[in-house]
Design a protein around this motif. Structure first.
Motif, short mmCIF file in Angstrom:
data_model
loop_
_atom_site.label_atom_id
_atom_site.label_comp_id
_atom_site.label_asym_id
_atom_site.label_seq_id
_atom_site.Cartn_x
_atom_site.Cartn_y
_atom_site.Cartn_z
N LEU B 62 -69.57 -158.77 1.82
CA LEU B 62 -68.84 -159.68 0.17
C LEU B 62 -70.16 -159.37 -0.61
CD1 LEU B 62 -66.91 -162.73 1.48
CD2 LEU B 62 -65.81 -160.54 0.33
N ASP B 64 -70.65 -158.82 -3.92
CA ASP B 64 -71.09 -159.65 -5.13
C ASP B 64 -70.93 -160.98 -5.25
OD1 ASP B 64 -70.51 -159.89 -8.05
OD2 ASP B 64 -68.54 -160.30 -8.16
N GLN B 80 -64.31 -160.16 -4.20
CA GLN B 80 -65.50 -159.53 -3.30
C GLN B 80 -66.85 -159.94 -3.60
OE1 GLN B 80 -65.40 -157.08 -1.50
NE2 GLN B 80 -63.06 -157.51 -1.79
N GLY B 85 -64.69 -164.44 -1.74
CA GLY B 85 -64.33 -164.33 -1.14
C GLY B 85 -64.28 -164.75 0.51
#
Lengths: 344, 344
Positions: B62, B64, B80, B85
């Protein structure tokens, strides 16, 4: 000559600690007169143990004593009490400048509002202690208990009142004012904080630096922290609790180990300095801000040193001309432009 | 086997401190699996520095990362991200038990309420840290920041939720609940406190001991302190600030004197014990109470030890069956009888 009333029967250690502190304060400040209120006979008996300038102590016989848990609004009626009797004297005699008491906080606030009265234009009086900070100076926390529920205009006035106090009492020329909040960002807080932030930003007479958090009272870069009396009280007592816990645990750890006891011999002076630096009573008591004369509420557990500090502090505030400065600051601010109908 | 999600990119010291803490937690608890969320490549590279049981670490890519000052309601949309997430995984997979993050508090609360969701009947989730107290145990402070504005019914639920946590997380059989107020007398406080006091007195599922003050969080005889998120936050941060100040000044005093430095050599162990005893991170992070699964918000400045403690704490809470206990407590209380229309 400054003339200060002293509640000889206020606080857990009265009258002994109060009288001890009074004598110490008189010794230090030759331009000071004290008027002690309480049971005259007891005060005279206690005073007989000291050497002091008899010309500068007056006693008023007020035999009634207000207890710490007496209901404040009832207590106000007891004119023969050392606390309320002092307020009547303070109200009626022009040449009496200030009043110091270690008695019930609630009764002290009630007497201040109902007997002495507020400065014209002040919505509510606020309790404002000076809290030692990491910079070696103080942070003023206003309000910390007089008003559990506040409107924005009250918080704005607290900012102004405490700024005047910072100037007069501690020589801070342009005191930085923070709003106690649950985060430093502008959008933080409840409706009261959001509205107050808006108004404080518009005020000319204060140096508003934005929102601050609980930790900033002792650590942060501001001189005045504005709070409603509820959260201000929570902050003050949480800090006191934590400080007491830290020092108490330190004592426990030292007692519990032989090595630490040896270390303590070497560290004694450093620890004494530390105690002094986080001692909440070092700067005297909490000022009851917004009243027509200077009133200091010393801690209920005040010992002689705290009482002497409170008297010294009261004299300094009187000499600095706090009340007239507050009156001027209030008049100079354009309240109608700053605060709309909802904030009143 | 307990399965816990860990936000590898949450907090000031991520990912290094988080991964370090994760490996430590796995070593200590053989019945634990961890799912790390974040930039997979970076996590794998960092993990290569450690010896660990590969079977018990899973990584979800993930990439981000939500920053500490991103607006929470916007951040919730970023599926994300290592934080949101993880929440989606927690919500959708039955065999995942808990989530630990040292990321943004606001985003953690928002994700908890909006993605994971609350236990049926819970009005609001609350942030509940465990604060070291003078008895050598902990006091749970609930809420301390999730809800700046509260209604009485929310405070009553916090009392119930935190009592369940005290039982499950700390083995306190009949936790004493206090209401944070600006005085201990029954008549103290604002309208919120007065009404809440009335309701708390009527509740069967808690052991209400009355009003408490800020100092009682660390000093007093109660296990749970109930507060609105605003004043709870003020209390928490005021205590943190005072603790830091005391320890910082102690360091300064020791550094400033040769004698004190010698003393320090002997007192080192005692001082280390003291630090440990007032370390807020010792009991892990703050539990986000009222959600469908266990979520722990570790301090933003968490180092590896704090992360490992938070993971250990999350596992213990899961094993203790917190969520089902909360459901049971909520169902057993006769809310309509306790709280009238205004309190809702």
């Amino acid at each position: 000559m400054i003339k200060i009333l002293l509640d000889a029967f206020g606080g857990d250690n009265a009258p002994k600690a109060v009288i001890d502190g009074a004598v110490a304060a008189l010794k230090k400040d030759k331009d000071l007169k004290l008027i002690l209120t309480g049971k005259k006979e007891v005060i005279e008996k206690e005073l007989a143990n000291y050497e002091y300038d008899r010309e500068r102590i007056e006693i008023i016989d007020l035999p009634d004593v207000i207890a710490m848990d007496d209901i404040a609004t009832e207590a106000v009626k007891r004119r023969q009490s050392s606390l309320m009797g002092a307020y009547w004297k303070l109200k009626t005699e022009d040449d009496v400048d200030a009043f110091v008491t270690a008695g019930s906080t609630g009764a002290t606030i009630a007497g201040g509002q109902l007997i002495l009265g507020r400065i014209r234009g002040v919505k509510r009086a606020a309790l404002c202690p000076a809290i030692p900070n990491v910079r070696g100076g103080v942070t003023l926390l206003c309000d910390c208990g007089a008003n559990a529920e506040c409107k924005p205009v009250m918080l704005c006035q607290f900012a102004l009142l405490a700024s005047a106090y910072a100037k007069v009492g501690f020589g801070i020329s342009n005191p930085r004012v923070g709003l106690l909040n649950n985060g430093t960002e502008e959008h933080k807080g409840d409706a009261l904080r959001l509205e107050t932030f808006k108004y404080l930003s518009k005020m000319k007479g204060i140096n508003f630096v934005g929102n601050v958090e609980g930790r900033d009272i002792m650590l942060g870069d501001c001189d005045v922290v504005v709070a409603d009396g509820f959260s201000g009280n929570v902050a003050l007592k949480s800090m006191e609790g934590c400080g007491k816990l830290a020092l108490g645990l330190l004592k426990e750890e030292i007692k519990g180990s032989k090595r630490a006891k040896i270390g303590y011999v070497f560290m004694k002076k450093a620890l004494k300095n530390l105690y002094k630096r986080i001692d909440f009573d070092r700067y005297g008591g909490a000022l009851l801000l917004g009243l027509k004369k200077v009133v200091i509420k010393s801690h209920g557990s005040s010992k002689a040193v705290a009482i002497a500090n409170s008297i010294e502090q009261a004299a300094a505030i009187c000499r600095g001309g706090l009340v007239s400065r507050v009156e001027k600051s209030l008049a100079e601010e354009n309240w109608e432009e700053i605060i709309d109908g909802d904030g009143q």
